[in-house]
Design a protein around this motif. Structure first.
Motif, PDB file in Angstrom:
ATOM      1  N   LEU A  22       0.825  -1.205   0.000  1.00 21.77           N
ATOM      2  CA  LEU A  22       0.000   0.000   0.000  1.00 21.77           C
ATOM      3  C   LEU A  22       0.862   1.259   0.000  1.00 21.77           C
ATOM      4  CD1 LEU A  22      -2.863   1.200   0.166  1.00 21.77           C
ATOM      5  CD2 LEU A  22      -2.676   1.091   2.666  1.00 21.77           C
ATOM      6  N   GLY A  23       1.956   1.233   0.758  1.00 24.27           N
ATOM      7  CA  GLY A  23       2.831   2.397   0.820  1.00 24.27           C
ATOM      8  C   GLY A  23       3.529   2.699  -0.497  1.00 24.27           C
ATOM      9  N   VAL A  24       4.088   1.679  -1.134  1.00 27.51           N
ATOM     10  CA  VAL A  24       4.783   1.916  -2.403  1.00 27.51           C
ATOM     11  C   VAL A  24       3.808   2.325  -3.495  1.00 27.51           C
ATOM     12  CG1 VAL A  24       6.670   0.347  -1.820  1.00 27.51           C
ATOM     13  CG2 VAL A  24       4.675  -0.539  -3.030  1.00 27.51           C
ATOM     14  N   THR A  25       2.567   1.840  -3.420  1.00 27.48           N
ATOM     15  CA  THR A  25       1.569   2.256  -4.406  1.00 27.48           C
ATOM     16  C   THR A  25       1.323   3.764  -4.330  1.00 27.48           C
ATOM     17  OG1 THR A  25       0.479   0.102  -4.256  1.00 27.48           O
ATOM     18  CG2 THR A  25      -0.780   1.895  -5.212  1.00 27.48           C
ATOM     19  N   GLN A  26       1.316   4.305  -3.122  1.00 26.61           N
ATOM     20  CA  GLN A  26       1.057   5.732  -2.949  1.00 26.61           C
ATOM     21  C   GLN A  26       2.285   6.592  -3.254  1.00 26.61           C
ATOM     22  OE1 GLN A  26      -2.013   6.869  -2.353  1.00 26.61           O
ATOM     23  NE2 GLN A  26      -2.725   4.732  -2.342  1.00 26.61           N
ATOM     24  N   PHE A  27       3.451   6.168  -2.788  1.00 25.12           N
ATOM     25  CA  PHE A  27       4.647   7.015  -2.907  1.00 25.12           C
ATOM     26  C   PHE A  27       5.327   6.892  -4.270  1.00 25.12           C
ATOM     27  CE2 PHE A  27       4.398   6.516   1.758  1.00 25.12           C
ATOM     28  CZ  PHE A  27       4.369   7.859   2.111  1.00 25.12           C
ATOM     29  N   PHE A  28       5.396   5.682  -4.825  1.00 25.86           N
ATOM     30  CA  PHE A  28       6.141   5.494  -6.073  1.00 25.86           C
ATOM     31  C   PHE A  28       5.477   6.193  -7.248  1.00 25.86           C
ATOM     32  CE2 PHE A  28       8.770   1.453  -5.021  1.00 25.86           C
ATOM     33  CZ  PHE A  28       9.335   2.133  -3.961  1.00 25.86           C
ATOM     34  N   LYS A  29       4.159   6.320  -7.212  1.00 25.80           N
ATOM     35  CA  LYS A  29       3.486   7.024  -8.296  1.00 25.80           C
ATOM     36  C   LYS A  29       3.881   8.496  -8.341  1.00 25.80           C
ATOM     37  CE  LYS A  29      -0.584   4.025  -8.545  1.00 25.80           C
ATOM     38  NZ  LYS A  29      -2.064   3.932  -8.391  1.00 25.80           N
ATOM     39  N   LYS A  30       4.160   9.074  -7.188  1.00 21.65           N
ATOM     40  CA  LYS A  30       4.572  10.476  -7.129  1.00 21.65           C
ATOM     41  C   LYS A  30       6.021  10.662  -7.565  1.00 21.65           C
ATOM     42  CE  LYS A  30       1.404  11.431  -3.295  1.00 21.65           C
ATOM     43  NZ  LYS A  30       1.276  11.903  -1.886  1.00 21.65           N
ATOM     44  N   LEU A  31       6.839   9.606  -7.434  1.00 23.07           N
ATOM     45  CA  LEU A  31       8.249   9.705  -7.820  1.00 23.07           C
ATOM     46  C   LEU A  31       8.465   9.481  -9.309  1.00 23.07           C
ATOM     47  CD1 LEU A  31       9.938   7.760  -4.874  1.00 23.07           C
ATOM     48  CD2 LEU A  31       9.812  10.232  -5.203  1.00 23.07           C
ATOM     49  N   ASP A  32       7.490   8.878  -9.972  1.00 23.60           N
ATOM     50  CA  ASP A  32       7.599   8.618 -11.407  1.00 23.60           C
ATOM     51  C   ASP A  32       8.874   7.822 -11.725  1.00 23.60           C
ATOM     52  OD1 ASP A  32       6.949   8.637 -14.085  1.00 23.60           O
ATOM     53  OD2 ASP A  32       7.945  10.557 -14.467  1.00 23.60           O
ATOM     54  N   ILE A  33       8.981   6.637 -11.128  1.00 25.51           N
ATOM     55  CA  ILE A  33      10.173   5.808 -11.349  1.00 25.51           C
ATOM     56  C   ILE A  33      10.044   4.907 -12.561  1.00 25.51           C
ATOM     57  CG2 ILE A  33      10.679   5.808  -8.890  1.00 25.51           C
ATOM     58  CD1 ILE A  33       9.649   2.935  -8.783  1.00 25.51           C
ATOM     59  N   GLY A  34       8.866   4.796 -13.133  1.00 25.46           N
ATOM     60  CA  GLY A  34       8.707   3.933 -14.290  1.00 25.46           C
ATOM     61  C   GLY A  34       7.329   3.307 -14.312  1.00 25.46           C
ATOM     62  N   SER A  35       7.153   2.399 -15.252  1.00 26.09           N
ATOM     63  CA  SER A  35       5.845   1.757 -15.441  1.00 26.09           C
ATOM     64  C   SER A  35       5.762   0.490 -14.583  1.00 26.09           C
ATOM     65  CB  SER A  35       5.628   1.410 -16.912  1.00 26.09           C
ATOM     66  OG  SER A  35       6.677   0.589 -17.380  1.00 26.09           O
ATOM     67  N   LEU A  36       5.235   0.638 -13.369  1.00 27.11           N
ATOM     68  CA  LEU A  36       4.996  -0.500 -12.483  1.00 27.11           C
ATOM     69  C   LEU A  36       3.497  -0.696 -12.335  1.00 27.11           C
ATOM     70  CD1 LEU A  36       7.620   0.193  -9.648  1.00 27.11           C
ATOM     71  CD2 LEU A  36       7.879  -1.277 -11.653  1.00 27.11           C
ATOM     72  N   ASP A  37       3.029  -1.942 -12.461  1.00 25.52           N
ATOM     73  CA  ASP A  37       1.605  -2.219 -12.319  1.00 25.52           C
ATOM     74  C   ASP A  37       1.309  -2.743 -10.916  1.00 25.52           C
ATOM     75  OD1 ASP A  37       2.531  -4.849 -12.302  1.00 25.52           O
ATOM     76  OD2 ASP A  37       2.053  -5.175 -14.412  1.00 25.52           O
ATOM     77  N   ILE A  38       0.055  -3.094 -10.679  1.00 23.79           N
ATOM     78  CA  ILE A  38      -0.377  -3.534  -9.360  1.00 23.79           C
ATOM     79  C   ILE A  38       0.325  -4.828  -8.946  1.00 23.79           C
ATOM     80  CG2 ILE A  38      -2.340  -4.755 -10.361  1.00 23.79           C
ATOM     81  CD1 ILE A  38      -2.157  -3.024  -6.894  1.00 23.79           C
ATOM     82  N   GLY A  39       0.614  -5.687  -9.934  1.00 21.19           N
ATOM     83  CA  GLY A  39       1.339  -6.914  -9.627  1.00 21.19           C
ATOM     84  C   GLY A  39       2.743  -6.638  -9.116  1.00 21.19           C
ATOM     85  N   ASP A  40       3.391  -5.613  -9.691  1.00 17.62           N
ATOM     86  CA  ASP A  40       4.732  -5.239  -9.231  1.00 17.62           C
ATOM     87  C   ASP A  40       4.691  -4.683  -7.810  1.00 17.62           C
ATOM     88  OD1 ASP A  40       6.043  -5.944 -11.610  1.00 17.62           O
ATOM     89  OD2 ASP A  40       5.491  -4.037 -12.541  1.00 17.62           O
ATOM     90  N   TYR A  41       3.673  -3.884  -7.508  1.00 17.19           N
ATOM     91  CA  TYR A  41       3.570  -3.322  -6.155  1.00 17.19           C
ATOM     92  C   TYR A  41       3.349  -4.415  -5.110  1.00 17.19           C
ATOM     93  CZ  TYR A  41       3.199   1.264  -8.390  1.00 17.19           C
ATOM     94  OH  TYR A  41       3.460   2.405  -9.115  1.00 17.19           O
ATOM     95  N   LEU A  42       2.485  -5.381  -5.425  1.00 22.44           N
ATOM     96  CA  LEU A  42       2.261  -6.487  -4.496  1.00 22.44           C
ATOM     97  C   LEU A  42       3.515  -7.348  -4.362  1.00 22.44           C
ATOM     98  CD1 LEU A  42      -1.352  -7.599  -5.492  1.00 22.44           C
ATOM     99  CD2 LEU A  42      -0.647  -6.334  -3.452  1.00 22.44           C
ATOM    100  N   ALA A  43       4.230  -7.530  -5.480  1.00 19.34           N
ATOM    101  CA  ALA A  43       5.473  -8.308  -5.415  1.00 19.34           C
ATOM    102  C   ALA A  43       6.516  -7.605  -4.555  1.00 19.34           C
ATOM    103  CB  ALA A  43       6.019  -8.533  -6.830  1.00 19.34           C
ATOM    104  N   ILE A  44       6.579  -6.264  -4.634  1.00 20.82           N
ATOM    105  CA  ILE A  44       7.509  -5.514  -3.776  1.00 20.82           C
ATOM    106  C   ILE A  44       7.166  -5.742  -2.305  1.00 20.82           C
ATOM    107  CG2 ILE A  44       8.204  -3.182  -3.090  1.00 20.82           C
ATOM    108  CD1 ILE A  44       7.869  -2.351  -6.027  1.00 20.82           C
ATOM    109  N   GLY A  45       5.877  -5.799  -1.993  1.00 20.77           N
ATOM    110  CA  GLY A  45       5.480  -6.086  -0.622  1.00 20.77           C
ATOM    111  C   GLY A  45       5.963  -7.438  -0.161  1.00 20.77           C
ATOM    112  N   ALA A  46       5.840  -8.465  -1.011  1.00 21.71           N
ATOM    113  CA  ALA A  46       6.320  -9.801  -0.649  1.00 21.71           C
ATOM    114  C   ALA A  46       7.841  -9.858  -0.569  1.00 21.71           C
ATOM    115  CB  ALA A  46       5.805 -10.826  -1.668  1.00 21.71           C
ATOM    116  N   ILE A  47       8.507  -9.134  -1.462  1.00 23.10           N
ATOM    117  CA  ILE A  47       9.973  -9.132  -1.477  1.00 23.10           C
ATOM    118  C   ILE A  47      10.541  -8.570  -0.179  1.00 23.10           C
ATOM    119  CG2 ILE A  47      11.988  -8.037  -2.554  1.00 23.10           C
ATOM    120  CD1 ILE A  47      10.460  -8.269  -5.241  1.00 23.10           C
ATOM    121  N   PHE A  48      10.008  -7.435   0.248  1.00 18.97           N
ATOM    122  CA  PHE A  48      10.568  -6.765   1.422  1.00 18.97           C
ATOM    123  C   PHE A  48       9.879  -7.174   2.725  1.00 18.97           C
ATOM    124  CE2 PHE A  48      11.857  -4.033  -2.085  1.00 18.97           C
ATOM    125  CZ  PHE A  48      13.204  -3.874  -1.786  1.00 18.97           C
TER     126      PHE A  48
END
Length: 485
Positions: free
Chosen positions: A66-92
């Motif tokens: 939930l946190g990366v979904t909110q913050f990463f969109k404001k940073l404009d780091i690239g094209s990440l979809d919802i699957g990538d955000y959930l995977a980041i949650g599992a990774i960390f």
């Protein structure tokens, strides 16, 4: 401006070496762990360990996602979809509590050590299973039906991987006890145990299950049955062999992390926006801390409400140590990050490259900085540890690497009537519950009692184990038996 290609000439080798070392390091560590601790002691605190390792991991994953979904969109780091955000949650959400375990004293803080150790093992398995469940779904179009299917798939992977590990472990015990009867060869016995453990992993990969969870439960079963069916020489060899292999695999993963961190091409790719890379790493570290605190303190509060004895409760200082122990990230996070954000050894997406470098930064920073602060923090929080842990005499036929049980202060194991010297601990017997209320008051002790009765009556006569070792004239078993007389 077009996307630059992030591709190092030797990156394919580094990728597969790092990914393989990361996966096998944890699988070997999980398997070797079962030959160094007592299973009964692990399951006495199983409820608390499961809450921290499984439920806590899910909570942490949700908060990070939930946190990366909110913050990463404001940073404009690239094209990440919802699957990538959930995977980041599992990774960390995957922790690495090795530094804390090296500092904690098992004799002085048995409950704290058992919780940190047990949570780390369950956390690794849960994170990998959750990551595999996320990858198996197209999460771009989420509806309630997809959500229910996702939850069902998670439990399917968890349960089937567990059952596959148990079945493989029982098969190895039966083969050595029955089909391998009378052929006491250390080389063949050790080789057979290693091959059966590897078979559990291969079967899990063949059926697209969780290899780390399968190997973990295969290790539990093999150390409970198979390990007691081999000769004394084979027992000593397997104990040291698996401990050495797991240690070497853990060393390899950090060597490859260091090699990959020195890859100049990678850092050149993200050098155009150093502020973004630093911001991503900082956000991830902050979310890791928040996600960790979101379940450690609330779950500890709920656990303390259930515990009756003050010695079994987790005080605030211990809660802080448990929270701190899970802040470090290691092999699993690195392996899952490469799995998610690289394809065929390279990536053409700026966002994926930033996530790889940020993962390396988080792992190195948490391991070095948090690891160095672990010892002074624990000394400050645990100023005068109570030397109240009872001295435990380990059974001569069990591995001796870890002699302190997975028991809290004041907790006792449950010896059965008629066990005699076969009991692992000479401790007071807990009376049999006479009502549902008594059963709910001591559920783990009661479940363990009935499991031991079932195990002694049905499982051990078939699959072997302590007290049911095959006796062969002229074998090392007979020689050790005569020396004991």
């Amino acid at each position: 401006m077009g996307e630059r290609v992030y591709h190092c000439p030797c990156y394919w080798c580094v990728y597969w070496s790092c990914y393989s070392a990361g996966k096998w390091g944890k699988k070997l560590a999980s398997f070797g762990f079962q030959f160094q601790v007592k299973k009964k002691q692990f399951f006495v605190n199983f409820t608390t360990i499961t809450l921290f390792g499984a439920v806590g991991t899910l909570i942490s994953c949700g908060i990070i996602s939930l946190g990366v979904t909110q913050f990463f969109k404001k940073l404009d780091i690239g094209s990440l979809d919802i699957g990538d955000y959930l995977a980041i949650g599992a990774i960390f959400a995957a922790t690495d509590s090795v530094c804390t375990l090296q500092v904690l004293n098992q004799d002085e803080t048995p409950l704290l050590y058992s919780l940190v150790f047990g949570e780390g093992v369950v956390n690794d398995a849960t994170s990998v299973v959750l990551f595999n469940a996320i990858q198996s779904f197209d999460l771009n179009h989420i509806d309630p039906r997809i959500g229910l299917h996702f939850i069902g798939n998670f439990f399917y992977l968890f349960l089937t991987s567990t059952m596959l590990g148990v079945i493989t472990g029982l098969l190895s015990a039966y083969i050595i006890k029955k089909l391998y009867f009378g052929r006491h060869s250390t080389d063949r016995e050790v080789a057979l145990m290693m091959l059966m453990a590897y078979l559990s992993y291969m079967m899990a990969e063949l059926f697209y299950l969780s290899g780390i969870l399968t190997v973990f439960f295969c290790g539990i079963v093999m150390s409970h049955y198979t390990w007691h069916n081999v000769t004394e020489c084979s027992r000593i060899t397997t104990k040291h062999a698996f401990a050495t292999l797991s240690f070497v695999a853990e060393i390899f993963i950090f060597v490859y992390v260091g090699m990959d961190a020195l890859d100049i091409e990678k850092w050149r790719f993200v050098s155009g926006s150093p502020g973004t890379s630093v911001a991503v790493s900082s956000i991830l570290l902050g979310l890791i801390m928040a996600g960790r605190a979101a379940f450690v303190f609330p779950l500890s509060f709920l656990i303390n409400l259930v515990k009756k004895s003050p010695k079994e409760k987790i005080n605030f200082r211990q809660q802080v140590v448990i929270w701190w122990a899970g802040l470090m990230r290691g092999a699993v996070s690195i392996a899952l990050a490469y799995n998610q954000f690289t394809m065929s050894g390279h990536t053409q997406l700026r966002g994926n490259a930033i996530m790889i470098t940020s993962t390396i930064t988080v792992v190195l920073f948490s391991t070095v900085v948090f690891g160095l602060l672990t010892k002074p923090l624990i000394r400050f929080l645990l100023l005068h540890p109570k030397h109240t842990a009872s001295k435990v005499q380990s059974d001569p036929s069990t591995p001796k690497s870890v002699t302190v049980p997975f028991l809290g202060e004041g907790q006792d194991s449950v010896p059965l009537l008629g066990e005699g010297q076969d009991s692992e601990f000479d401790l007071p017997e807990i009376t049999r519950p006479s009502s549902i209320r008594a059963l709910l008051a001591t559920p783990m002790h009661t479940v363990h009692r009935y499991w031991r009765k079932f195990d002694d009556a049905f499982m051990r006569p078939v699959f072997g184990g302590r007290g049911f070792v095959p006796f062969v004239p002229g074998s090392p078993t007979e020689q050790s038996f005569r020396q004991g007389q």
